[in-house]
Scaffold this active site. Structure first.
Site, PDB file in Angstrom:
ATOM      1  N   TYR A 114      -2.121  -0.507  10.544  1.00  0.00           N
ATOM      2  CA  TYR A 114      -2.184  -0.847   9.123  1.00  0.00           C
ATOM      3  C   TYR A 114      -0.856  -0.505   8.439  1.00  0.00           C
ATOM      4  O   TYR A 114      -0.323  -1.301   7.658  1.00  0.00           O
ATOM      5  CB  TYR A 114      -3.335  -0.080   8.469  1.00  0.00           C
ATOM      6  CG  TYR A 114      -3.568  -0.407   7.013  1.00  0.00           C
ATOM      7  CD1 TYR A 114      -4.233  -1.566   6.641  1.00  0.00           C
ATOM      8  CD2 TYR A 114      -3.126   0.446   6.000  1.00  0.00           C
ATOM      9  CE1 TYR A 114      -4.453  -1.872   5.303  1.00  0.00           C
ATOM     10  CE2 TYR A 114      -3.341   0.151   4.666  1.00  0.00           C
ATOM     11  CZ  TYR A 114      -4.010  -1.011   4.323  1.00  0.00           C
ATOM     12  OH  TYR A 114      -4.221  -1.314   2.998  1.00  0.00           O
ATOM     13  N   SER A 124       0.852  -1.186   0.000  1.00  0.00           N
ATOM     14  CA  SER A 124       0.000   0.000   0.000  1.00  0.00           C
ATOM     15  C   SER A 124       0.889   1.236   0.000  1.00  0.00           C
ATOM     16  O   SER A 124       2.063   1.176   0.376  1.00  0.00           O
ATOM     17  CB  SER A 124      -0.884   0.003   1.254  1.00  0.00           C
ATOM     18  OG  SER A 124      -1.520   1.254   1.438  1.00  0.00           O
TER      19      SER A 124
END
Length: 271
Positions: free
Chosen positions: A194, A181
């Site tokens: 995350y 990501s």
């Protein structure tokens, strides 16, 4: 010729070879900026996608279906995964296999992986895509949710590599795909757990790329994807202006970076 002179000549030779290869890799990168490289033919490749029941995993499954790949779909949600399977068949896939798998559980990953090997064959393209996000600030996020983030977004990559990489090495053929990501490149407010999991996934995939390179496993490729927000399609995430990867690898090889741990013994305990 004295040993010292011989050593100097060998060092000079290594330097010239390194400079020549580096120059070639840079020129090659420039050429491929102008003339795109031919796309990889994935027809007939056995492609495993984790988190295939929705989102990017489903989009990947449909694209590989159109390209003639054999699909293995993993997801915790059986109903959603079955829906992806049907959509993939409608998109042109002739062989699609759907499995329920909780990627956060090591034992289940290994169990389902063994089932895949027996029922389908050796996975040649592994796409670690499954992911979850808590979306809570660090001190407001329960411990169990943070642990789940790391288990799904990062640790699952360890277990799938352990399960499928050996066959790729034996066959000298394979492709490892990490869906990280943009949050695996820079810290984001409210996404501490995350970000940590995606940073870890990125670092692990990059380290394994270097490891396969150092061990001359040239038939195994690596792709690391760092997307931004995705709504209806796929697009490139972050990019950098660093040296071409091949040039960086040559520098690392020349400096001996790939083998710094070869003689590692650890700190000796005092008796």
């Amino acid at each position: 010729m004295s040993p010292n002179m011989s050593s100097n000549l060998e060092s000079a030779k290594e330097l010239l070879v390194f400079l020549g290869k580096s120059l070639f890799s840079i020129l090659e990168a420039i050429v491929f900026k102008v003339i795109p490289q031919p796309r990889k033919n994935v027809a007939g490749e056995i492609v495993l996608i984790t988190g295939a029941g929705s989102g990017l995993g489903r989009l990947l499954a449909l694209q590989f279906a159109r390209l003639g790949s054999v699909l293995i779909l993993w997801d915790l949600n059986q109903e959603a995964n079955e829906e992806t399977r049907q959509m993939a068949q409608e998109a042109g896939a002739t062989r699609v296999h759907a499995y329920v798998c909780d990627c956060s559980r090591k034992e289940e990953v290994y169990r389902v992986a063994d089932q895949v090997k027996k029922e389908v064959g050796d996975v040649s393209i592994l796409i670690n895509n499954a992911g979850i996000v808590t979306g809570r600030k660090f001190l407001e996020c329960p411990d169990e949710l943070m642990e789940k983030s790391l288990d799904v977004n990062f640790k699952a990559h360890l277990w799938t590599y352990k399960a499928f990489l050996p066959a790729m090495i034996t066959n000298n053929h394979g492709h490892l795909v990490c869906i990280s990501s943009s949050a695996g490149l820079v810290g984001v407010n409210g996404l501490a757990d995350y970000c940590a999991s995606k940073f870890a996934a990125f670092g692990f995939a990059e380290a394994m790329f270097v490891e396969t390179y150092a061990q001359k496993q040239k038939g195994i490729k690596t792709t690391i994807v760092c997307p931004f927000f995705i709504k209806t399609g796929m697009f490139e995430g972050c990019s950098t202006n660093f040296l071409p990867i091949k040039t960086g690898m040559l520098i690392g090889d020349y400096l001996g970076i790939f083998h710094v741990m070869d003689g590692f013994t650890g700190q000796k305990k005092k008796t």
